[in-house]
Design a protein around this motif. Structure first.
Motif, PDB file in Angstrom:
ATOM      1  N   ASP A 143      37.561  29.348  16.553  1.00  0.00           N
ATOM      2  CA  ASP A 143      37.505  27.892  16.713  1.00  0.00           C
ATOM      3  C   ASP A 143      36.102  27.484  17.144  1.00  0.00           C
ATOM      4  N   GLU A 144      35.806  26.200  17.000  1.00  0.00           N
ATOM      5  CA  GLU A 144      34.447  25.720  17.249  1.00  0.00           C
ATOM      6  C   GLU A 144      34.366  24.684  18.359  1.00  0.00           C
ATOM      7  N   SER A 145      35.416  23.914  18.585  1.00  0.00           N
ATOM      8  CA  SER A 145      35.355  22.789  19.507  1.00  0.00           C
ATOM      9  C   SER A 145      36.201  23.042  20.754  1.00  0.00           C
ATOM     10  N   TRP A 146      35.575  22.991  21.930  1.00  0.00           N
ATOM     11  CA  TRP A 146      36.245  23.213  23.209  1.00  0.00           C
ATOM     12  C   TRP A 146      37.052  24.520  23.202  1.00  0.00           C
ATOM     13  N   VAL A 147      36.484  25.543  22.564  1.00  0.00           N
ATOM     14  CA  VAL A 147      37.151  26.840  22.503  1.00  0.00           C
ATOM     15  C   VAL A 147      37.078  27.500  23.873  1.00  0.00           C
ATOM     16  N   GLY A 185      28.628  31.766  24.436  1.00  0.00           N
ATOM     17  CA  GLY A 185      29.163  32.825  23.605  1.00  0.00           C
ATOM     18  C   GLY A 185      28.929  32.616  22.119  1.00  0.00           C
ATOM     19  N   LYS A 186      28.414  31.413  21.756  1.00  0.00           N
ATOM     20  CA  LYS A 186      28.120  31.121  20.351  1.00  0.00           C
ATOM     21  C   LYS A 186      26.648  30.779  20.216  1.00  0.00           C
ATOM     22  N   ARG A 187      26.080  31.052  19.033  1.00  0.00           N
ATOM     23  CA  ARG A 187      24.668  30.799  18.818  1.00  0.00           C
ATOM     24  C   ARG A 187      24.488  29.885  17.626  1.00  0.00           C
ATOM     25  N   GLY A 188      23.350  29.193  17.619  1.00  0.00           N
ATOM     26  CA  GLY A 188      23.026  28.370  16.467  1.00  0.00           C
ATOM     27  C   GLY A 188      22.886  26.906  16.825  1.00  0.00           C
ATOM     28  N   SER A 189      22.118  26.190  16.027  1.00  0.00           N
ATOM     29  CA  SER A 189      21.880  24.767  16.220  1.00  0.00           C
ATOM     30  C   SER A 189      22.370  23.993  15.005  1.00  0.00           C
ATOM     31  N   HIS A 190      22.866  22.786  15.235  1.00  0.00           N
ATOM     32  CA  HIS A 190      23.320  21.933  14.140  1.00  0.00           C
ATOM     33  C   HIS A 190      22.162  21.359  13.340  1.00  0.00           C
ATOM     34  N   ASN A 192      19.326  23.332  12.574  1.00  0.00           N
ATOM     35  CA  ASN A 192      18.622  24.445  11.934  1.00  0.00           C
ATOM     36  C   ASN A 192      19.395  24.931  10.709  1.00  0.00           C
ATOM     37  N   PRO A 193      18.838  24.778   9.513  1.00  0.00           N
ATOM     38  CA  PRO A 193      19.566  25.193   8.291  1.00  0.00           C
ATOM     39  C   PRO A 193      19.835  26.686   8.231  1.00  0.00           C
ATOM     40  N   TYR A 194      19.107  27.485   9.034  1.00  0.00           N
ATOM     41  CA  TYR A 194      19.310  28.930   9.037  1.00  0.00           C
ATOM     42  C   TYR A 194      20.204  29.373  10.195  1.00  0.00           C
ATOM     43  N   SER A 195      20.860  28.428  10.840  1.00  0.00           N
ATOM     44  CA  SER A 195      21.784  28.742  11.923  1.00  0.00           C
ATOM     45  C   SER A 195      22.979  29.523  11.403  1.00  0.00           C
ATOM     46  N   ASP A 196      23.615  30.287  12.307  1.00  0.00           N
ATOM     47  CA  ASP A 196      24.822  31.037  11.947  1.00  0.00           C
ATOM     48  C   ASP A 196      25.963  30.116  11.506  1.00  0.00           C
ATOM     49  N   LEU A 197      25.832  28.853  11.811  1.00  0.00           N
ATOM     50  CA  LEU A 197      26.876  27.894  11.452  1.00  0.00           C
ATOM     51  C   LEU A 197      27.002  27.696   9.950  1.00  0.00           C
ATOM     52  N   PHE A 198      25.913  27.934   9.213  1.00  0.00           N
ATOM     53  CA  PHE A 198      25.850  27.496   7.826  1.00  0.00           C
ATOM     54  C   PHE A 198      25.701  28.641   6.834  1.00  0.00           C
ATOM     55  N   GLN A 199      26.254  28.419   5.652  1.00  0.00           N
ATOM     56  CA  GLN A 199      26.087  29.338   4.536  1.00  0.00           C
ATOM     57  C   GLN A 199      24.801  28.992   3.782  1.00  0.00           C
ATOM     58  N   PRO A 200      24.232  29.940   3.041  1.00  0.00           N
ATOM     59  CA  PRO A 200      22.974  29.655   2.328  1.00  0.00           C
ATOM     60  C   PRO A 200      23.040  28.415   1.442  1.00  0.00           C
ATOM     61  N   HIS A 201      24.184  28.179   0.779  1.00  0.00           N
ATOM     62  CA  HIS A 201      24.266  27.030  -0.130  1.00  0.00           C
ATOM     63  C   HIS A 201      24.362  25.694   0.615  1.00  0.00           C
ATOM     64  N   GLU A 202      24.533  25.754   1.927  1.00  0.00           N
ATOM     65  CA  GLU A 202      24.633  24.532   2.724  1.00  0.00           C
ATOM     66  C   GLU A 202      23.307  24.125   3.364  1.00  0.00           C
ATOM     67  N   ARG A 203      22.295  24.944   3.218  1.00  0.00           N
ATOM     68  CA  ARG A 203      21.042  24.715   3.926  1.00  0.00           C
ATOM     69  C   ARG A 203      20.357  23.425   3.510  1.00  0.00           C
ATOM     70  N   LYS A 204      20.359  23.110   2.225  1.00  0.00           N
ATOM     71  CA  LYS A 204      19.717  21.875   1.770  1.00  0.00           C
ATOM     72  C   LYS A 204      20.420  20.648   2.352  1.00  0.00           C
ATOM     73  N   LEU A 205      21.738  20.728   2.491  1.00  0.00           N
ATOM     74  CA  LEU A 205      22.483  19.620   3.076  1.00  0.00           C
ATOM     75  C   LEU A 205      22.075  19.415   4.531  1.00  0.00           C
ATOM     76  N   VAL A 206      21.916  20.520   5.252  1.00  0.00           N
ATOM     77  CA  VAL A 206      21.531  20.444   6.655  1.00  0.00           C
ATOM     78  C   VAL A 206      20.118  19.879   6.790  1.00  0.00           C
ATOM     79  N   VAL A 207      19.221  20.283   5.909  1.00  0.00           N
ATOM     80  CA  VAL A 207      17.858  19.744   5.923  1.00  0.00           C
ATOM     81  C   VAL A 207      17.883  18.235   5.714  1.00  0.00           C
ATOM     82  N   THR A 208      18.701  17.768   4.777  1.00  0.00           N
ATOM     83  CA  THR A 208      18.810  16.330   4.511  1.00  0.00           C
ATOM     84  C   THR A 208      19.263  15.576   5.758  1.00  0.00           C
TER      85      THR A 208
END
Length: 377
Positions: A143-147, A185-190, A192-208
């Protein structure tokens, strides 16, 4: 006396077995879906846009009133009202992220970026992590929210960090830090397109989305140069803080319940249906309509494709299927003051879950609020 000389004791509530909310439900997700009227699934983009227009008109009307009156008698009222409207705008952008705003991916993206960027939320970055939350709700490990924190991780935190995390007001202002660093206990930033949160095909969306967020920050710096820091703080800064408090307050209460212990799952015990049933509906009184019925959270979690304006009807239709698995929210007055008490009680009890077991519940650290005991150690 009975015929055998034994007093008859009538059944009472204390003798009844307490309902086990972790028991595997006797119904399927498809049965809940079938109970919901077909029209509840229909997304009307014009109706959705009408709510956007309504909220924007109110936002600018409040700004105009605040500038015209420019009175310290009105500013606190403005902050509460405008912060609440920022929260309402977030909920509409949240609907765009789920695709419940319309069937058009383009319209959802354009409106979602406009709404979320205006309140400094990275649309795609948040949308993707929130999708992860829905897909893994109630799962301790995914889970991601208030886990909840596992016991081992919790005990590694120093006392000051524990106190800071579980005492008001920090949990009501945690969202900006979550966007930057996520949860312990979790890493990554909302951002950063290279965060563990995102898949490679989602990086352009995050950049936008990060670019749109940056443009909003630049616009705020421009306003700072034009109207000054104090006026910007009064018109935008304080309402933004109120909005963050609303967001953390509501999302926390939807995933914690001191009234009845909520199970969390691991491994084979977890399923999408069981996880969704760990969420809680809340009655926010006069705010229900203002923030687009987000309090009808169980149905929303199970079927995030349902538009917000159908959630109340869909919930009423599904309640007979849910049975005891639906926790009826306590009816609120105009202002949901009782929910503040719920928040405080939950934060004093819900600290961590066991490292072991596939069905676990929040446990309490008895030393956390016992300052004298801590001082003696």
């Amino acid at each position: 006396m009975g015929s055998l000389g034994v007093d008859f004791v009538p059944p009472n509530e204390e003798m009844e077995m307490e309902f086990d909310s972790s028991a595997f439900p006797p119904f399927k997700l498809s049965e809940i879906r079938a109970a919901i009227p077909k029209h509840c699934w229909v997304k009307n983009p014009w109706k959705s846009l009408s709510y956007v227009l309504r909220d924007i008109v109110i936002v600018f009307a409040l700004i105009a009133m605040a500038i015209f009156l420019d009175s310290w008698k009105f500013w606190p009222i403005y902050w509460v009202l405008q912060g609440t409207m920022f929260w309402a705008i977030f909920v509409l952008g949240h609907d765009c992220g789920h695709g419940s705003f319309s069937d058009s991916a383009l319209l959802n993206s354009v409106v979602g970026h406009f709404l979320h960027s205006s309140i400094l939320v990275p649309y795609h970055g948040w949308r993707i992590s929130h999708k992860t939350h829905h897909q893994n709700h109630g799962n301790v490990e995914a889970d991601e929210s208030w886990v909840p924190m596992p016991e081992k991780l919790y005990k590694e935190l120093d006392f000051a960090t524990k106190l800071f995390r579980f005492k008001i007001p920090f949990p009501l202002v945690a969202y900006p830090l979550y966007l930057i660093r996520r949860s312990p206990g979790k890493r990554g930033s909302h951002f950063n397109p290279y965060s563990d949160l995102f898949q490679p095909h989602e990086r352009k969306l995050v950049v936008t989305s990060t670019l749109c967020w940056t443009l909003m920050v630049a616009f705020l710096f421009y306003l700072y140069a034009v109207i000054g820091s104090l006026q910007l703080l009064k018109l935008y800064g304080v309402p933004s803080m109120i909005f963050v408090m609303w967001l953390d307050f509501v999302t926390y209460l939807h995933h914690h319940g001191h009234e009845q212990k909520l199970p969390w799952y691991r491994g084979k015990e977890w399923s999408y249906l069981r996880g969704g049933l760990t969420t809680v509906d809340r009655d926010y009184g006069v705010f229900n309509n203002i923030h687009h019925d987000i309090g009808t959270h169980v149905i929303h979690h199970l079927f995030p494709q349902i538009p917000h304006y159908h959630l109340v009807e869909a919930t009423k239709a599904a309640k007979p299927v849910f049975g005891e698995y639906y926790r009826e929210p306590k009816k609120s007055g105009a202002i949901p003051f009782h929910l503040v008490g719920n928040l405080v009680k939950s934060m004093k009890k819900d600290h961590y879950v066991s490292d072991n077991g596939e069905i676990v519940y929040y446990q309490t650290d008895p030393k956390l609020f016992n300052f004298s005991e801590k001082k003696d150690e």
